[in-house]
Scaffold this motif. Structure first.
Motif, mmCIF file in Angstrom:
data_model
loop_
_atom_site.group_PDB
_atom_site.id
_atom_site.type_symbol
_atom_site.label_atom_id
_atom_site.label_comp_id
_atom_site.label_asym_id
_atom_site.label_seq_id
_atom_site.Cartn_x
_atom_site.Cartn_y
_atom_site.Cartn_z
ATOM 1 N N ALA A 112 -44.388 39.272 4.783
ATOM 2 C CA ALA A 112 -44.759 37.921 4.367
ATOM 3 C C ALA A 112 -43.449 37.184 4.096
ATOM 4 C CB ALA A 112 -45.602 37.972 3.104
ATOM 5 N N ALA A 113 -43.361 35.935 4.542
ATOM 6 C CA ALA A 113 -42.102 35.204 4.390
ATOM 7 C C ALA A 113 -42.376 33.731 4.144
ATOM 8 C CB ALA A 113 -41.248 35.369 5.645
ATOM 9 N N GLY A 114 -41.388 33.057 3.586
ATOM 10 C CA GLY A 114 -41.485 31.621 3.385
ATOM 11 C C GLY A 114 -40.913 30.888 4.595
ATOM 12 N N ALA A 115 -41.529 29.768 4.972
ATOM 13 C CA ALA A 115 -41.045 28.987 6.116
ATOM 14 C C ALA A 115 -39.988 27.996 5.639
ATOM 15 C CB ALA A 115 -42.205 28.254 6.772
ATOM 16 N N GLN A 190 -37.054 36.985 -7.706
ATOM 17 C CA GLN A 190 -37.257 35.550 -7.938
ATOM 18 C C GLN A 190 -37.262 34.825 -6.594
ATOM 19 O OE1 GLN A 190 -34.455 37.137 -8.445
ATOM 20 N NE2 GLN A 190 -32.899 36.040 -7.315
ATOM 21 N N LEU A 191 -38.027 33.748 -6.542
ATOM 22 C CA LEU A 191 -38.016 32.922 -5.344
ATOM 23 C C LEU A 191 -36.727 32.126 -5.321
ATOM 24 C CD1 LEU A 191 -40.423 32.958 -3.345
ATOM 25 C CD2 LEU A 191 -40.989 33.883 -5.574
ATOM 26 N N GLU A 192 -36.521 31.341 -4.264
ATOM 27 C CA GLU A 192 -35.273 30.604 -4.123
ATOM 28 C C GLU A 192 -35.333 29.264 -4.867
ATOM 29 O OE1 GLU A 192 -36.745 32.271 -1.382
ATOM 30 O OE2 GLU A 192 -35.334 33.795 -2.075
ATOM 31 N N THR A 193 -34.151 28.816 -5.280
ATOM 32 C CA THR A 193 -34.040 27.463 -5.826
ATOM 33 C C THR A 193 -34.049 26.470 -4.658
ATOM 34 O OG1 THR A 193 -31.643 27.425 -5.665
ATOM 35 C CG2 THR A 193 -32.575 28.316 -7.716
ATOM 36 N N GLU A 196 -30.903 26.775 -2.857
ATOM 37 C CA GLU A 196 -30.844 27.980 -2.006
ATOM 38 C C GLU A 196 -31.643 27.802 -0.717
ATOM 39 O OE1 GLU A 196 -30.092 31.342 -5.523
ATOM 40 O OE2 GLU A 196 -32.134 30.731 -5.011
ATOM 41 N N TYR A 197 -32.795 27.167 -0.813
ATOM 42 C CA TYR A 197 -33.562 26.910 0.424
ATOM 43 C C TYR A 197 -32.755 26.024 1.377
ATOM 44 C CZ TYR A 197 -37.933 29.018 -1.286
ATOM 45 O OH TYR A 197 -38.891 29.885 -1.731
ATOM 46 N N ARG A 198 -32.066 25.013 0.803
ATOM 47 C CA ARG A 198 -31.224 24.147 1.640
ATOM 48 C C ARG A 198 -30.129 24.969 2.323
ATOM 49 N NH1 ARG A 198 -31.404 20.436 -2.746
ATOM 50 N NH2 ARG A 198 -33.011 18.920 -2.250
ATOM 51 N N VAL A 208 -37.589 33.071 5.268
ATOM 52 C CA VAL A 208 -36.857 33.883 4.285
ATOM 53 C C VAL A 208 -37.832 34.830 3.589
ATOM 54 C CG1 VAL A 208 -37.059 32.024 2.548
ATOM 55 C CG2 VAL A 208 -35.343 33.822 2.240
ATOM 56 N N GLY A 209 -37.351 36.052 3.392
ATOM 57 C CA GLY A 209 -38.181 37.056 2.726
ATOM 58 C C GLY A 209 -37.320 38.126 2.081
ATOM 59 N N MET A 210 -37.981 39.116 1.494
ATOM 60 C CA MET A 210 -37.278 40.102 0.661
ATOM 61 C C MET A 210 -37.291 41.513 1.254
ATOM 62 S SD MET A 210 -38.789 38.730 -2.972
ATOM 63 C CE MET A 210 -38.868 36.952 -3.297
ATOM 64 N N LEU A 232 -46.128 33.633 7.714
ATOM 65 C CA LEU A 232 -45.535 32.592 6.855
ATOM 66 C C LEU A 232 -46.547 32.195 5.783
ATOM 67 C CD1 LEU A 232 -43.880 30.561 9.749
ATOM 68 C CD2 LEU A 232 -42.827 32.303 8.274
ATOM 69 N N THR A 233 -46.154 32.407 4.544
ATOM 70 C CA THR A 233 -47.118 32.248 3.451
ATOM 71 C C THR A 233 -46.865 31.018 2.594
ATOM 72 O OG1 THR A 233 -45.742 33.724 2.144
ATOM 73 C CG2 THR A 233 -47.643 34.703 3.258
ATOM 74 N N ASP A 234 -45.695 30.407 2.744
ATOM 75 C CA ASP A 234 -45.433 29.192 1.971
ATOM 76 C C ASP A 234 -44.395 28.346 2.703
ATOM 77 O OD1 ASP A 234 -43.914 31.579 1.102
ATOM 78 O OD2 ASP A 234 -42.760 30.155 -0.078
ATOM 79 N N GLU A 235 -44.409 27.051 2.401
ATOM 80 C CA GLU A 235 -43.500 26.117 3.077
ATOM 81 C C GLU A 235 -42.400 25.740 2.092
ATOM 82 O OE1 GLU A 235 -46.284 23.139 4.360
ATOM 83 O OE2 GLU A 235 -47.309 24.585 5.654
ATOM 84 N N CYS A 236 -41.160 26.034 2.486
ATOM 85 C CA CYS A 236 -40.036 25.920 1.542
ATOM 86 C C CYS A 236 -39.291 24.611 1.775
ATOM 87 C CB CYS A 236 -39.113 27.121 1.718
ATOM 88 S SG CYS A 236 -40.002 28.687 1.714
ATOM 89 N N ASP A 237 -39.928 23.513 1.373
ATOM 90 C CA ASP A 237 -39.339 22.188 1.544
ATOM 91 C C ASP A 237 -38.627 21.801 0.246
ATOM 92 O OD1 ASP A 237 -38.681 19.569 1.852
ATOM 93 O OD2 ASP A 237 -40.722 18.877 2.312
HETATM 94 N N1 HPA Z 1 -38.826 33.398 -0.360
HETATM 95 C C1 HPA Z 1 -38.593 34.706 -0.354
HETATM 96 N N2 HPA Z 1 -39.535 35.596 -0.060
HETATM 97 C C2 HPA Z 1 -40.746 35.148 0.234
HETATM 98 C C3 HPA Z 1 -41.056 33.802 0.244
HETATM 99 C C4 HPA Z 1 -40.032 32.875 -0.082
HETATM 100 O O1 HPA Z 1 -40.237 31.658 -0.101
HETATM 101 N N3 HPA Z 1 -42.355 33.684 0.593
HETATM 102 C C5 HPA Z 1 -42.827 34.938 0.789
HETATM 103 N N4 HPA Z 1 -41.853 35.822 0.569
#
Ligand code: HPA
Length: 271
Positions: A112-115, A190-193, A196-198, A208-210, A232-237
């Motif tokens: 699972a990763a963030g877009a 922790q998720l990204e700030t 960090e996404y930028r 991005v994922g772990m 892709l489980t979330d949108e990292c805007d």
């Molecule tokens: N960042 C890191 N790992 C993740 C994310 C994310 O936004 N979404 C799912 N896994």
């Protein structure tokens, strides 16, 4: 890690009935349903497998499952190990070495990763074509690595071209959206700030994922052809960042998983 430990782990699994699997599969967070498609399953709980990392609370249900999918012998990791649980790089990749020694010739990975590429939407799938390791270490940085393979592993084409082509072709045929992109791995948890996404986007990543990257490095060390799909489980805007809801991430992964299963099954049939 020693060869003797690997031998003991593999011997335990062979005694349990893990008989020459051809394909290994790693299932990511929220992506456990493929396990239901395994015929004649033999289950080994991570806690019982010699030298497997000791499962944390979150991972008490981690299992290695042997059986058949599409008439191919498979070994499936239901749940993987992450750096953010406190394990080292060698611990989290130990199962990859075990599956290789059991005999697999191909490895299929999911996560699972963030877009971070905002042309992609949550619920979409992305085929990983390349990666960026932002985890600050390597599973190959240990003293006796040369006993297990090359130290300086080439990473020009870490994801198998032929299997990628099959997945893309299947996706086109079955009208499943399958983006292609670059996956950046971070430690987490922790998720990204926003900053960090930028940064991650600027570096050239689409998601991005772990997880995944250490496993892919070790697979390349073992000359084991691999493919990996991100759900892709979330949108990292960064300009409109929503607070993360882990429950929602898992729900979105579960909803998208049938598409991934369809792709993996078609690929398995053709291997
Ligand atoms: N960042 C890191 N790992 C993740 C994310 C994310 O936004 N979404 C799912 N896994």
């Amino acid at each position: 890690m020693t060869q003797q430990q690997l031998d003991e782990t593999v011997e335990y699994l062979i005694k349990k009935g893990f008989d020459k699997p051809e394909i290994g599969i790693v299932l990511g967070t929220g992506l456990g349903q493929l396990a239901d498609a395994i015929e004649n399953p033999v289950v080994a709980h991570y806690n019982h497998i010699p030298y497997f990392p000791l499962a944390t609370v979150e991972f008490h249900s981690g299992k290695l499952i042997y059986g058949e999918i599409e008439d191919k012998k498979v070994v499936v990791m239901q749940g993987r190990f992450h750096l953010y649980e406190g394990y080292g790089f060698q611990d989290i990749t130990y199962p990859i070495r075990v599956m290789k020694q059991l005999g697999i010739g191909h490895l299929l990975i999911s996560n699972a990763a963030g877009a971070v590429n905002l042309d992609f939407s949550k619920g979409d799938l992305m085929l990983i074509e390349d990666h960026i390791n932002l985890q600050g270490g390597s599973p190959l940085a240990f003293k006796n690595v040369a006993e297990f393979g090359d130290r300086f592993v080439d990473m020009k084409e870490p994801y198998d071209v032929d299997m990628r082509e099959i997945l893309l072709e299947t996706a086109r045929k079955e009208q499943i959206t399958l983006h292609e992109g670059v996956y950046a791995s971070v430690v987490g948890p922790q998720l990204e700030t926003r900053a960090e996404y930028r940064m991650i986007k600027t570096l050239g990543a689409d998601a991005v994922g772990m997880s995944t990257v250490p496993e892919v490095i070790v697979a390349n060390h073992l000359r084991l052809p691999i493919v990996a799909i991100s759900v892709l489980t979330d949108e990292c805007d960064p300009d409109n960042l929503q607070a993360i809801d882990i429950q929602e991430i898992i729900e979105i992964a579960q909803k998208a998983e049938p598409k991934m299963i369809q792709l993996f099954k078609s690929l398995i049939k053709r291997l």
